[in-house]
Structures are given as C-alpha cells and as structure tokens.
Design an enzyme around this catalytic site. Sequence first.
Site, PDB file in Angstrom:
ATOM      1  N   GLN A   1      -7.587  -0.718   3.806  1.00 22.19           N
ATOM      2  CA  GLN A   1      -8.434  -1.313   4.847  1.00 22.19           C
ATOM      3  C   GLN A   1      -9.734  -1.885   4.282  1.00 22.19           C
ATOM      4  O   GLN A   1     -10.253  -2.883   4.795  1.00 22.19           O
ATOM      5  CB  GLN A   1      -8.757  -0.276   5.925  1.00 22.19           C
ATOM      6  CG  GLN A   1      -7.560   0.176   6.741  1.00 22.19           C
ATOM      7  CD  GLN A   1      -6.933  -0.930   7.562  1.00 22.19           C
ATOM      8  OE1 GLN A   1      -7.586  -1.898   7.937  1.00 22.19           O
ATOM      9  NE2 GLN A   1      -5.646  -0.792   7.853  1.00 22.19           N
TER      10      GLN A   1
ATOM     11  N   GLY B   1       0.794  -1.221   0.000  1.00 23.26           N
ATOM     12  CA  GLY B   1       0.000   0.000   0.000  1.00 23.26           C
ATOM     13  C   GLY B   1       0.823   1.266   0.000  1.00 23.26           C
ATOM     14  O   GLY B   1       0.469   2.251  -0.663  1.00 23.26           O
TER      15      GLY B   1
ATOM     16  N   SER C   1      -3.044  -3.631  -0.250  1.00 24.65           N
ATOM     17  CA  SER C   1      -1.922  -4.393   0.295  1.00 24.65           C
ATOM     18  C   SER C   1      -2.418  -5.772   0.707  1.00 24.65           C
ATOM     19  O   SER C   1      -3.431  -5.889   1.397  1.00 24.65           O
ATOM     20  CB  SER C   1      -1.325  -3.664   1.511  1.00 24.65           C
ATOM     21  OG  SER C   1      -0.062  -4.160   1.821  1.00 24.65           O
TER      22      SER C   1
ATOM     23  N   CYS D   1       1.539   1.968  12.063  1.00 28.40           N
ATOM     24  CA  CYS D   1       2.699   2.670  11.528  1.00 28.40           C
ATOM     25  C   CYS D   1       3.172   3.780  12.459  1.00 28.40           C
ATOM     26  O   CYS D   1       4.255   4.320  12.290  1.00 28.40           O
ATOM     27  CB  CYS D   1       2.362   3.252  10.161  1.00 28.40           C
ATOM     28  SG  CYS D   1       1.919   1.979   8.959  1.00 28.40           S
TER      29      CYS D   1
ATOM     30  N   HIS E   1      -1.321  -8.026   2.793  1.00 27.65           N
ATOM     31  CA  HIS E   1      -1.243  -8.507   4.174  1.00 27.65           C
ATOM     32  C   HIS E   1      -2.421  -8.061   5.028  1.00 27.65           C
ATOM     33  O   HIS E   1      -2.576  -8.520   6.159  1.00 27.65           O
ATOM     34  CB  HIS E   1       0.083  -8.100   4.819  1.00 27.65           C
ATOM     35  CG  HIS E   1       0.174  -6.667   5.246  1.00 27.65           C
ATOM     36  ND1 HIS E   1       0.018  -6.272   6.553  1.00 27.65           N
ATOM     37  CD2 HIS E   1       0.421  -5.544   4.538  1.00 27.65           C
ATOM     38  CE1 HIS E   1       0.172  -4.964   6.640  1.00 27.65           C
ATOM     39  NE2 HIS E   1       0.419  -4.504   5.434  1.00 27.65           N
TER      40      HIS E   1
END
Length: 384
Positions: free
Chosen positions: A179, A71, A199, A324, A201
């Site tokens: 998300q 992402g 993304s 993050c 994951h």
Amino acid sequence: MSEIYLDNAATTPMTPEVIAEMTKQMKEAWGNASTGYSYGRHAKLVMEDSRHIIAQSINADDNEIIFTSGGTESDNTAIIQTALTRQNLGRHIITTAVEHEAVLKPLHFLEEQGFEVTYLPVDANGNISLDDFKNALRDDTILVTIMMENNEVGSQMPIHEIGEILKDHQAWFHTDAVQAYGLMPIDVKADHIDMLSTSAHKINGPKMIGFLYRRDGISFPSFIKGGDQETKRRAGTENVPAIAAFAKAVELNTPEVKEERRNRYYEFKQKIIRVLKEHDIDFEVNGTVNKTHVLNLWFKGISTYVMQTDLDLAGIAVSGGSACTAGSIEPSHVLTAMFGASSPRISESVRVSFGALNTEDDINQLIETIIKTTQKLKQIREKD
C-alpha cells in the site's frame, strides 16, 4: 450516471502511459530474456533497465530486486523461506494483528509446522506500541514482518524505529509495502529493511507483477521451483512487458508527484469529514486522519452492506474492507483488533481509498451521496 472509483487500495487503473509502454514491449520485447540470441538479449536489456529504475525508487542495488507475480508471492517467499532457512537459529517470529492475509496465512502455515508467532496488538488508531515490540523481541526471534501502511485504515507503522532496533539483532526485517509503495518515500538502507514486498497494480501498473527486495547478503532458496531465472532466486520466464510497464509506473511516481498526492488525499479527507460534520451525519473515523490514501469511516447504525450498495447504485465504488476478504462473511480482522469483536464498527464501516485519477468533483459526489443515503435511512428509522 458518471462512475467514480474510490477503491484504489484494492487495485488501480493502468494509466495511458503505462498501457502504452506495456503495449510497446509486447510488440518489441516478447523474447525470452534467458536466451542468448538477439530476441532474448533485447528482452533482457529492457528488463534490466526496468530493474534499475525500480531499485533506485527504494535506494536499493539492482541485484537486490527479484521480480515476482505480486505482493502475495513476495510476502509468502520472504516469510516462509526465511523461516525454513533460519530455523536452526530459532523458531520465533513477530508480526502484528492487522497484517494483510498474504502475511497472516503464511504465518498460520508456519505455526502448523511448529514455529511460534507473536501477534502484536494495536490501539484504536491501528498503531502498535514500540514497547510491546521490544518486549516481544527474543534471542531466538528470526523474523520480524510488519507492514508499512495498513490496507484497511491507513495506519502507518514505525518502520524506521523497528529497523533501528533490529539492525544489531539476528532477526531479518521484512515489510509489506504494497500500500505504501508509490505514495510514501522509502529508503531500505536508511530504515535497515532486509526484505520488502510490492505489487504493481497498486500504483497504476499491471496485475500479476511485483517485486521482492532482498538485501544483498540475505539468502534462501527460490520459493518457486523450476528454472534458474532471476539468478536462481525465482523460477519462471520473466514477464518483460509487465516489468517494463511496472517500471514506467514507478518512473511516473516522482518524489514530487508522491508529495502532491499525499497532500491532495489529505485535503480530500479533511473535506469529507468537515462537510459530513456540517450536515450532522453520525459518523466517526476508524483510525487517524493522515496523508495516506485510505479513509475508513463508521456510519453509526448503517450496515456496511447498505452503505456500500447505495453508493454502488449511485455509481460510486468503495469497499467494506480488504478486497481479498470482501466476499467473505468474516468480520474485518483489522477493525476487530482495533475495537474488539463486539464493536458495531465492524459491520457498519466502509473504506474509501483515493487514487491518482480522482478529482475534487469525485469527492463532492461522494459526500453528496453519503448525505442523501444517511438522511434517507434516518427518516426510515424515525417512521418505524
């Protein structure tokens, strides 16, 4: 003590089916997909089959999917390359005050280069006003980048309405769907989305793989300089086993599975709120209770660190905010935008985020531990 993972907005565990697919392709599709001999041709076939599966998941064409490292790269590519490519048409960009750092930091970089960025405010539910958006839109606006679902409070932005407003405007529309992808239905054509970031994951796939959807007709140079992979749109040898595992995770997330999960997560939220209220726990929800996987709770008078630590000691993983920035002493920019810098919510809130592997027992244990922790701390305060 059983371990319970409730920080799925940060990352998700790979499922057995995804691990099996990645392991298989590490053995069978290890060739360089850019080569012309059999090893490369096989890897290329696996990659293109995966691209097709992923493209279908958002109603895109295969050639509109660019594989990236995730992402952050996808966001950076869409934002920086759009700005540098289109600056002759204007230097104004619109975003929101609650975007992920993977969007905000590239925008801060562009501001240093002389671009002007409008950061739309949000209300106490984490939502923007469409009137604010319309008022911010200018003839020299070249990019609008607004997330689909917020990673800290789960608020959902009016993506379809924004796309409708922009369909006849020169600005390109990018959305960070990291998300939302894998949980919410997405149709890039119906919503007039020009670019979209994801993304793997976040949907029980491997780390360091994602994609950037870039609508056919949108063009800018490769952000990563090097070879001519991804038809010259993203340099670097493709990670075919990870791409195949990503596609497997996407394939498992059928529309029916997504709907079932949304409903289950909503029931989890309702149960947590109902039982905590029944036990007179002093808390409030940050944002709204919707069918996303994120629930952000303010426990009045209890620091985020204390609540998170007590839950961790009980084997329950939750977050104090974005993964993050969790190690930072800086307050949540999302909660600050929603409630103001002086609000106690900023230092007294935790984020619970559900995933595909969570069960009713997990939720019961979470509730039980929260009740014990809050009652224990209340007794300590009363003694003092």
